[in-house]
Every structure is written in C-alpha cells, then in structure tokens.
Design an enzyme around this catalytic site. Structure first.
Site, PDB file in Angstrom:
ATOM      1  N   GLY A 108      60.102  -1.038 -10.673  1.00 54.66           N
ATOM      2  CA  GLY A 108      61.186  -2.005 -10.797  1.00 54.66           C
ATOM      3  C   GLY A 108      62.392  -1.401 -11.500  1.00 54.66           C
ATOM      4  O   GLY A 108      63.548  -1.673 -11.130  1.00 54.66           O
ATOM      5  N   THR A 109      62.147  -0.590 -12.495  1.00 53.36           N
ATOM      6  CA  THR A 109      63.230   0.041 -13.251  1.00 53.36           C
ATOM      7  C   THR A 109      64.095   0.909 -12.341  1.00 53.36           C
ATOM      8  O   THR A 109      65.327   0.858 -12.392  1.00 53.36           O
ATOM      9  CB  THR A 109      62.640   0.886 -14.398  1.00 53.36           C
ATOM     10  OG1 THR A 109      61.831   0.040 -15.222  1.00 53.36           O
ATOM     11  CG2 THR A 109      63.729   1.529 -15.239  1.00 53.36           C
TER      12      THR A 109
ATOM     13  N   ASN B  67      61.170 -12.458 -18.142  1.00 55.64           N
ATOM     14  CA  ASN B  67      59.809 -12.009 -18.403  1.00 55.64           C
ATOM     15  C   ASN B  67      59.245 -12.558 -19.710  1.00 55.64           C
ATOM     16  O   ASN B  67      58.043 -12.716 -19.851  1.00 55.64           O
ATOM     17  CB  ASN B  67      59.741 -10.475 -18.414  1.00 55.64           C
ATOM     18  CG  ASN B  67      60.855  -9.838 -19.192  1.00 55.64           C
ATOM     19  OD1 ASN B  67      62.031 -10.035 -18.896  1.00 55.64           O
ATOM     20  ND2 ASN B  67      60.504  -9.088 -20.210  1.00 55.64           N
TER      21      ASN B  67
ATOM     22  N   SER C  41      58.553  -5.175  -8.313  1.00 60.59           N
ATOM     23  CA  SER C  41      57.648  -4.146  -8.804  1.00 60.59           C
ATOM     24  C   SER C  41      56.213  -4.497  -8.427  1.00 60.59           C
ATOM     25  O   SER C  41      55.798  -5.650  -8.575  1.00 60.59           O
ATOM     26  CB  SER C  41      57.775  -4.043 -10.329  1.00 60.59           C
ATOM     27  OG  SER C  41      56.778  -3.178 -10.832  1.00 60.59           O
ATOM     28  N   GLY C  42      55.458  -3.493  -7.970  1.00 63.75           N
ATOM     29  CA  GLY C  42      54.088  -3.750  -7.523  1.00 63.75           C
ATOM     30  C   GLY C  42      53.165  -4.275  -8.603  1.00 63.75           C
ATOM     31  O   GLY C  42      52.401  -5.220  -8.389  1.00 63.75           O
ATOM     32  N   HIS C  43      53.266  -3.673  -9.804  1.00 61.36           N
ATOM     33  CA  HIS C  43      52.214  -3.963 -10.798  1.00 61.36           C
ATOM     34  C   HIS C  43      52.351  -5.332 -11.454  1.00 61.36           C
ATOM     35  O   HIS C  43      51.487  -5.733 -12.236  1.00 61.36           O
ATOM     36  CB  HIS C  43      52.115  -2.841 -11.837  1.00 61.36           C
ATOM     37  CG  HIS C  43      53.209  -2.792 -12.854  1.00 61.36           C
ATOM     38  ND1 HIS C  43      53.037  -3.253 -14.126  1.00 61.36           N
ATOM     39  CD2 HIS C  43      54.467  -2.318 -12.801  1.00 61.36           C
ATOM     40  CE1 HIS C  43      54.146  -3.058 -14.821  1.00 61.36           C
ATOM     41  NE2 HIS C  43      55.037  -2.490 -14.030  1.00 61.36           N
TER      42      HIS C  43
ATOM     43  N   THR D 231      58.526  12.125  -1.115  1.00 57.50           N
ATOM     44  CA  THR D 231      57.419  11.694  -0.267  1.00 57.50           C
ATOM     45  C   THR D 231      56.829  10.385  -0.778  1.00 57.50           C
ATOM     46  O   THR D 231      56.602  10.219  -1.978  1.00 57.50           O
ATOM     47  CB  THR D 231      56.342  12.799  -0.206  1.00 57.50           C
ATOM     48  OG1 THR D 231      56.954  13.964   0.335  1.00 57.50           O
ATOM     49  CG2 THR D 231      55.169  12.385   0.673  1.00 57.50           C
TER      50      THR D 231
ATOM     51  N   CYS E 249      57.574  -4.591 -31.367  1.00 58.09           N
ATOM     52  CA  CYS E 249      56.690  -3.700 -32.113  1.00 58.09           C
ATOM     53  C   CYS E 249      56.664  -2.313 -31.494  1.00 58.09           C
ATOM     54  O   CYS E 249      56.525  -1.319 -32.177  1.00 58.09           O
ATOM     55  CB  CYS E 249      55.276  -4.271 -32.144  1.00 58.09           C
ATOM     56  SG  CYS E 249      54.686  -4.817 -30.545  1.00 58.09           S
TER      57      CYS E 249
HETATM   58  C1  LIG Z   1      58.237  -5.291 -15.682  1.00 56.40           C
HETATM   59  C2  LIG Z   1      59.652  -5.616 -15.408  1.00 56.40           C
HETATM   60  C3  LIG Z   1      60.549  -4.628 -14.987  1.00 56.40           C
HETATM   61  C4  LIG Z   1      60.175  -3.183 -14.872  1.00 56.40           C
HETATM   62  O1  LIG Z   1      59.334  -2.905 -13.799  1.00 56.40           O
HETATM   63  P1  LIG Z   1      58.560  -1.488 -13.790  1.00 56.40           P
HETATM   64  O2  LIG Z   1      57.929  -1.419 -12.451  1.00 56.40           O
HETATM   65  O3  LIG Z   1      57.567  -1.555 -14.900  1.00 56.40           O
HETATM   66  O4  LIG Z   1      59.594  -0.445 -13.990  1.00 56.40           O
HETATM   67  C5  LIG Z   1      61.840  -5.002 -14.721  1.00 56.40           C
HETATM   68  N1  LIG Z   1      62.241  -6.277 -14.866  1.00 56.40           N
HETATM   69  C6  LIG Z   1      61.408  -7.256 -15.244  1.00 56.40           C
HETATM   70  C7  LIG Z   1      61.916  -8.656 -15.350  1.00 56.40           C
HETATM   71  C8  LIG Z   1      60.088  -6.961 -15.539  1.00 56.40           C
HETATM   72  O5  LIG Z   1      59.275  -7.931 -15.952  1.00 56.40           O
END
Ligand SMILES: *Cc1c(COP(=O)(O)O)cnc(C)c1O
Length: 395
Positions: free
Chosen positions: A76-77, A158, A206-208, A244, A332
């Site tokens: 996502g970053t 978030n 973002s996938g995770h 890739t 933290c």
């Molecule tokens: C987790 C998150 C990101 C970052 O995504 P990554 O895949 O960990 O780089 C960006 N924006 C929001 C709102 C998120 O919660």
C-alpha cells in the site's frame, strides 16, 4: 499452519490480517510448481502470466474497475507514493498538495518529505478534523486551487475506522481539473466500491489488510488519467511498474478479492455486531471509557476506546498475558510517548489519548472471543488505575 496460534485472540486486523486458508491454497502451486516468469515467451511462463491476468480481473471486479486500470505493486505504501509522485511529475508547475491530518504515515510522511526535503518547493494543506474525526468540506472547497496538483484523502481511517466522503470530494476536485487519490487500504473488502461511477483517479490497496499475504499491493489508475511510473525497468505491468511480479502473492490477492466479495455481507452484519457488543460492553462496564471517532460514519470492524488515566502500552502488556492482540494509539514503535497524530488532530485530551486501544475485528473472530475480552478488560484497567497517580480521587 495457524494451528499453533489457535489460542490467540486476534483483534488487530487493521495492522494485518490472517492469510485466508483459501488464499494459501490458491498460492501454493505458484510457489511449488509454476515458477516460470510471466513475461516469458514459453508456455511454462505463459501459464503463470494467465494466473496474473486472472488475479487482475478478480481485483478489478471487487473495485468495479477494468483490469487495465489495475497495477500490482509491492504494498500500500508504494501505491500511495506512486500515485502522489506521478501527479506531481505530471504537473510540475503545480506545487500544492491537499491531504488531511489523519492520514496513514504512508501519505503523511511523503507529504512532510516533499515539504522539507524539496526545500519548501511544495505547499501542503492538511485538512482539519473535528472531535469525532470528521472533515469540514467547506475548508476543503476553499483549499482547492489552480496550483493544486493532487488531493490525497484516505477512504477510511486505520486508527478510528472513520469513513471519509471521498466520492463527493473526488467530484469536487474533478470539477476543477484536479487529480484525486484515495488510500483505500482499510476500505477495500469492508465497504462496497464501484470505481466506474466515481471521479477517483488513483486508489491504493494492500493485500495483507484483506487476508492476502504481506508484500503485495495495488494501484488503480483510472483510464485516461495521466500516469508516470515510480519504478522503471522492464515492461511488466504494461510499463507501469518495473520488476518481476510477485506471482504467488498476486494470485493470493486475487483469491482474497473474491472472498472479500463473498464475505462483505458478513463483515457488515456479524462482524459489526461483534464489534458493537465489544464496544458497548467496554463502555458500560469500565468507568471513564470514551469512544474515539464518529459512531455512525465508521468501518464495521473497528472500535477505538480511550481508558482515561492509564497508558495504552501498559494495557497492551496486560492484555498480552491473555494472548489478546490489539493496538494502542500511542506511537510506541517510534520510541516516543507521543499520542497518535490522529487522536491529537481530533483534540482528544492528553489523559485520554495516552490510554487509547484499537480493537479491529475480522470474519475470523467469534462471540466467545468478545466475551473473553469483556471478561478480562475491567480488571486490567482497574489494576492499572490503582497504580496511577492521576487516578486517585477520580472514583
Ligand atoms: C496498512 C496501511 C497502509 C500501508 O500498507 P502496506 O501494504 O503495509 O504498505 C497504508 N494506508 C493505510 C490506511 C493502512 O492501514
């Protein structure tokens, strides 16, 4: 697999999510057997290319987009940076960026760097939020100008789960010919999204955060929107992103998007019900507990509650003894004791901001887990308050 963690009560899904078993299953062949390069001419690579193509379609379907509008990235970053930097390079004469005070560090730090590192070359407007975390659209309207290269506003926060009116904000930008980006990492899979009907130029996911693995993301670029790549290299991703492809994770993300469509109803009914039960329980059984963020305009899975006169980190350590996973609002990780920039922007008082805990649920949570947390939390907070010099006399 996840069996060794069966005793963990995991309510930190806005930080990351469990990889769904169906996703693992879809990925395995692309780790074990189909290792070809999707760009290769031979059939062996071609099979892999077909899997990436299918995943692109699956992502597009969830977002209401066309597959050609989907570019796979590493996270996502990366997607956030790529969108914003592309707009700035597309319009080098425009030196103004509009964003908010509650963005994820992925956007927040980039904006700060553009101001500082680029020698004040860029002017950044950070829109204020009120005590419930909501934006003022009049302030937004007044900030839009001919100098604005891009607006970047997250779809959902978030930390608090607060949802922002990006559909409307994108329309307002579009009317003035300004590009609009949204960090939708927390929104995708939890809220219905149909990009065909919207004026959003760029969207990050973002996938995770949606039960796919870490290390894969997506940047949506609307058809017709000018785009300049961030990573240049080979011709992967139609020349939009060199490198890739992370094939197995891309295949997993595609599967996760299918699952998200199937489970969205459950996310907005059962998960929301569990969240509400947890939240109401905490607010009614624990004195001086305060909800952070607007109650209505909010993701179904997130609750952020402040327990006054105690430290978030201390609460987390106590919760950790019961294997309950959540997050605190103080930074933290950075080693500082600064409360979160999101809660500060909302004007949450110091005594409350330090003791904020975010619980973020997923479809894998159960009512038993909510009951378990509700059983443990009052004593945890009470014992910490007994040690707090600020608490005496508050009872
Ligand atoms: C987790 C998150 C990101 C970052 O995504 P990554 O895949 O960990 O780089 C960006 N924006 C929001 C709102 C998120 O919660």
């Amino acid at each position: 697999m996840a069996t060794s963690n069966n005793d963990v009560v995991y309510m930190d899904n806005n930080a990351t999510t469990m990889v769904a078993p169906e996703v693992v299953e879809a990925m395995m062949p692309y780790i074990e057997d189909y290792y070809g390069n999707p760009s290769s001419m031979h059939t062996f690579g071609g099979q892999v290319g077909a899997a990436v193509k299918q995943a692109r379609q699956q992502v597009a379907t969830l977002l209401g987009a066309d597959p050609e509008e989907i570019t796979f990235t590493s996270c996502g970053t990366e997607s956030d940076s790529t969108a914003i930097l592309s707009a700035l390079r597309t319009f080098p004469e425009k030196r103004h960026i509009i964003t908010t005070r509650v963005e994820h560090p992925a956007v927040k730090s980039l904006a700060e760097n553009l101001q500082a590192v680029c020698g004040h070359k860029y002017r950044v407007t950070r829109l204020k939020v009120d005590s419930e975390g909501l934006l003022d659209l009049a302030e937004y309207e007044a900030a839009l100008s001919d100098e604005t290269a891009i607006v970047s506003v997250m779809w959902a926060n978030n930390e608090t789960g607060v949802i922002y009116p990006v559909e409307k904000m994108a329309k307002m930008a579009k009317e003035r010919g300004i590009l609009f980006h949204t960090d939708a990492v927390q929104a995708v899979g939890k809220l219905p999204i149909n990009l065909k009907e919207l004026d959003i130029d760029f969207l990050s996911m973002s996938g995770h955060k949606l039960h796919a693995p870490k290390g894969v993301g997506v940047l949506y670029v609307k058809r017709g929107t000018l785009f300049i790549p961030f990573l240049t290299g080979g011709h992967q991703e139609s020349g939009r992103r060199g490198g890739t492809e992370n094939v197995a994770s891309i295949v997993g993300l595609g599967r996760a998007c299918d699952l998200a469509s199937e489970k969205m109803e459950e996310e907005n009914s059962r998960v929301k019900m569990l969240r509400d039960k947890l939240e109401n329980g905490l607010l009614t059984t624990i004195p001086k507990a305060i909800l952070n963020g607007n109650k209505e305009q909010r993701l179904p899975n997130t609750t952020n509650v402040s327990f006054e006169y105690v430290e978030g980190e201390a609460i987390l350590l106590h919760m950790n003894r019961y294997n309950i996973c959540a997050s605190s609002g103080s930074a933290c990780t950075s080693g500082s004791l600064e409360p979160s920039h999101v809660l500060r922007a909302m004007g949450v008082p110091f005594t409350a901001a330090h003791g904020s805990i975010r619980f973020s649920l997923s479809i894998y949570n159960t009512e038993d887990e909510v009951d378990f947390i509700l059983d443990k939390m009052p004593a945890i907070i009470e014992s910490l308050r007994q040690m707090s010099p600020f608490w005496a006399g508050e009872k």
